[in-house]
Design a protein around this motif. Structure first.
Motif, PDB file in Angstrom:
ATOM      1  N   TRP A   1      -5.985 -11.521  -3.512  1.00 46.93           N
ATOM      2  CA  TRP A   1      -5.236 -10.988  -2.377  1.00 46.93           C
ATOM      3  C   TRP A   1      -3.755 -10.778  -2.662  1.00 46.93           C
ATOM      4  N   ARG A   2      -3.222 -11.334  -3.725  1.00 45.44           N
ATOM      5  CA  ARG A   2      -1.800 -11.182  -4.050  1.00 45.44           C
ATOM      6  C   ARG A   2      -1.538 -10.016  -5.001  1.00 45.44           C
ATOM      7  N   TRP A   3      -2.552  -9.276  -5.366  1.00 45.41           N
ATOM      8  CA  TRP A   3      -2.409  -8.339  -6.477  1.00 45.41           C
ATOM      9  C   TRP A   3      -1.335  -7.280  -6.254  1.00 45.41           C
ATOM     10  N   THR A   4      -1.209  -6.798  -5.019  1.00 46.47           N
ATOM     11  CA  THR A   4      -0.228  -5.734  -4.768  1.00 46.47           C
ATOM     12  C   THR A   4       1.195  -6.237  -4.954  1.00 46.47           C
TER      13      THR A   4
ATOM     14  N   VAL B   1      -6.281  -4.784   0.767  1.00 50.63           N
ATOM     15  CA  VAL B   1      -7.330  -5.794   0.534  1.00 50.63           C
ATOM     16  C   VAL B   1      -8.356  -5.663   1.653  1.00 50.63           C
ATOM     17  N   PRO B   2      -9.413  -4.904   1.453  1.00 50.67           N
ATOM     18  CA  PRO B   2     -10.400  -4.674   2.514  1.00 50.67           C
ATOM     19  C   PRO B   2     -10.973  -5.956   3.115  1.00 50.67           C
ATOM     20  N   ALA B   3     -11.027  -7.032   2.335  1.00 49.38           N
ATOM     21  CA  ALA B   3     -11.568  -8.293   2.852  1.00 49.38           C
ATOM     22  C   ALA B   3     -10.730  -8.864   3.986  1.00 49.38           C
TER      23      ALA B   3
ATOM     24  N   ASP C   1      -0.232  12.022  -8.616  1.00 44.75           N
ATOM     25  CA  ASP C   1       0.687  11.903  -7.501  1.00 44.75           C
ATOM     26  C   ASP C   1       0.326  12.777  -6.322  1.00 44.75           C
ATOM     27  N   SER C   2      -0.694  13.641  -6.454  1.00 39.81           N
ATOM     28  CA  SER C   2      -0.944  14.561  -5.361  1.00 39.81           C
ATOM     29  C   SER C   2      -2.408  14.942  -5.300  1.00 39.81           C
ATOM     30  N   THR C   3      -2.764  15.568  -4.185  1.00 40.73           N
ATOM     31  CA  THR C   3      -4.080  16.141  -4.001  1.00 40.73           C
ATOM     32  C   THR C   3      -3.886  17.627  -3.767  1.00 40.73           C
ATOM     33  N   ASP C   4      -4.965  18.351  -3.531  1.00 45.98           N
ATOM     34  CA  ASP C   4      -4.845  19.785  -3.254  1.00 45.98           C
ATOM     35  C   ASP C   4      -4.054  20.039  -1.986  1.00 45.98           C
ATOM     36  N   ASP C   5      -4.026  19.052  -1.110  1.00 51.66           N
ATOM     37  CA  ASP C   5      -3.306  19.206   0.158  1.00 51.66           C
ATOM     38  C   ASP C   5      -1.893  18.649   0.109  1.00 51.66           C
ATOM     39  N   GLY C   6      -1.448  18.224  -1.073  1.00 46.95           N
ATOM     40  CA  GLY C   6      -0.106  17.682  -1.193  1.00 46.95           C
ATOM     41  C   GLY C   6      -0.143  16.237  -1.665  1.00 46.95           C
ATOM     42  N   PRO C   7       1.026  15.580  -1.720  1.00 48.83           N
ATOM     43  CA  PRO C   7       1.099  14.196  -2.205  1.00 48.83           C
ATOM     44  C   PRO C   7       0.225  13.264  -1.367  1.00 48.83           C
ATOM     45  N   ARG C   8      -0.436  12.342  -2.047  1.00 48.79           N
ATOM     46  CA  ARG C   8      -1.227  11.343  -1.327  1.00 48.79           C
ATOM     47  C   ARG C   8      -0.294  10.335  -0.691  1.00 48.79           C
ATOM     48  N   PRO C   9      -0.571   9.911   0.535  1.00 51.97           N
ATOM     49  CA  PRO C   9       0.281   8.896   1.154  1.00 51.97           C
ATOM     50  C   PRO C   9       0.128   7.562   0.441  1.00 51.97           C
ATOM     51  N   LEU C  10       1.205   6.813   0.367  1.00 49.59           N
ATOM     52  CA  LEU C  10       1.149   5.492  -0.240  1.00 49.59           C
ATOM     53  C   LEU C  10       0.500   4.505   0.721  1.00 49.59           C
ATOM     54  N   VAL C  11      -0.276   3.597   0.169  1.00 48.93           N
ATOM     55  CA  VAL C  11      -0.893   2.530   0.951  1.00 48.93           C
ATOM     56  C   VAL C  11       0.067   1.343   0.939  1.00 48.93           C
ATOM     57  N   THR C  12       0.691   1.064   2.076  1.00 47.74           N
ATOM     58  CA  THR C  12       1.679  -0.002   2.148  1.00 47.74           C
ATOM     59  C   THR C  12       1.224  -1.174   3.015  1.00 47.74           C
ATOM     60  N   ASP C  13       0.185  -0.994   3.794  1.00 47.61           N
ATOM     61  CA  ASP C  13      -0.305  -2.065   4.656  1.00 47.61           C
ATOM     62  C   ASP C  13      -1.173  -3.007   3.819  1.00 47.61           C
ATOM     63  N   PRO C  14      -0.795  -4.292   3.709  1.00 49.17           N
ATOM     64  CA  PRO C  14      -1.593  -5.210   2.883  1.00 49.17           C
ATOM     65  C   PRO C  14      -3.022  -5.372   3.375  1.00 49.17           C
ATOM     66  N   PHE C  15      -3.264  -5.136   4.662  1.00 49.58           N
ATOM     67  CA  PHE C  15      -4.632  -5.208   5.172  1.00 49.58           C
ATOM     68  C   PHE C  15      -5.482  -4.064   4.604  1.00 49.58           C
ATOM     69  N   ASP C  16      -4.845  -2.925   4.349  1.00 47.74           N
ATOM     70  CA  ASP C  16      -5.568  -1.803   3.748  1.00 47.74           C
ATOM     71  C   ASP C  16      -5.739  -2.001   2.245  1.00 47.74           C
TER      72      ASP C  16
END
Length: 323
Positions: free
Chosen positions: A263-266, A20-22, A3-18
């Motif tokens: 592309w629907r996986w999320t 699915v890189p394609a 749930d976190s990195t050394d700098d704190g919680p990692r931000p959630l990826v909510t943008d579907p374009f992010d």
């Protein structure tokens, strides 16, 4: 899945374009207002006969969510009045603007102005789609969007089903279209929970193993849960019957050995993770959180208050429940 990195919680990826890189080239083209790049992207999808129809509909919906795309899409329609793609993409954008104007409350809570704006946008979309479907009756992306206009314009159950049946003649396992009709079949739009759950089960049973159709079971239960209040809502997803239906649906869809991430996986894993977590089944939700990592579908989770915090809490509980 930490749930976190050394700098704190990692931000959630909510943008579907992010997620699915394609899809990134489509977002770049939309930001640039570059119709030729958008056209080339969709033509590339269409070349894939196995998954092209599903991808076109999903990409069209995502493109519609990018602000101000109507400007260059309207020009594309004017320059290419005979093409189904620009008119369908513009109609998707108009539908997006219509639902945005309407807001997310029940119909009885709408202001007159919001209802009028929504109706006007959906009518503009419907006129475009009527032309496309008359000229190219097998053009599934247009029929898919017409399921949304049918619901928003209050055209009723029979008309929505007619549109779906026309689409299913050409693509019988189109999950996005099935999801649209599922909403129409709920009580909020003149249907019933019996009809909605029955349709979800019908689609999931008929689809090939490993497809995304099983997620319709989760979507139906989440829609049902959202319509309930208080203790009734709290107990609904805790039901053993509901839990068993969710687990069975996950096994034949996103957890099946034949399933391939697309592309629907999320959306699919987000729906199962949410429904099982709300039901108190942390261990059963674990495979879905493991698949998601830091990625989540906001459109699935946003009905939960403070949903970002809840996602992280549920994800942590799922990890701790895993042997």
């Amino acid at each position: 899945m930490g749930d976190s990195t050394d700098d704190g919680p990692r931000p959630l990826v909510t943008d579907p374009f992010d997620a699915v890189p394609a899809l990134a080239p489509l977002r770049d083209a939309a930001w640039d207002g570059d119709w030729e790049a958008v056209r080339a992207f969709f033509e590339g999808i269409a070349a894939d006969e196995a998954t092209g129809v599903e991808k076109i509909s999903l990409a069209a919906a995502l493109l519609a969510g990018v602000d101000r795309t109507e400007w260059f899409l309207e020009k594309a329609v004017k320059d290419r009045p005979a093409g189904p793609l620009p008119r369908t993409l513009l109609a998707e954008r108009y539908v997006q603007l219509g639902w945005r104007a309407r807001g997310r409350g029940p119909a009885e809570s709408l202001s007159w102005d919001a209802a009028r704006q929504c109706h006007d946008w959906l009518c503009k979309a419907e006129l475009l789609l009527i032309e496309v479907c008359a000229e190219e009756p097998a053009y599934v992306p247009a029929w898919t969007t017409r399921l949304s206009t049918a619901r928003g314009l209050g055209l009723g159950q029979s008309e929505a089903r007619r549109r779906y049946d026309r689409l299913a003649e050409h693509h019988p396992h189109h999950v996005r279209a099935q999801s649209e009709l599922l909403r129409q079949l709920s009580p909020e739009w003149g249907g019933s929970w019996e009809a909605a759950h029955g349709f979800a089960e019908e689609c999931a049973s008929a689809a090939p193993d490993g497809s995304h159709a099983g997620v319709l079971i989760a979507e139906a239960h989440l829609e049902h849960w959202a319509a309930l209040e208080g203790a009734e809502a709290e107990e609904y997803l805790r039901s053993t019957t509901v839990r068993d239906e969710l687990l069975r649906a996950a096994r034949v869809s996103v957890l099946h050995p034949d399933h391939r991430r697309d592309w629907r996986w999320t959306d699919s894993h987000s729906a199962f993770a949410l429904a099982l977590s709300l039901g108190g089944h942390a261990g059963d939700a674990a495979p879905h959180f493991a698949a998601l990592g830091d990625t989540v579908s906001e459109s699935i989770w946003r009905n939960v208050p403070d949903w970002r915090t809840r996602f992280i809490e549920y994800r942590t509980a799922a990890a701790q429940a895993t042997p």
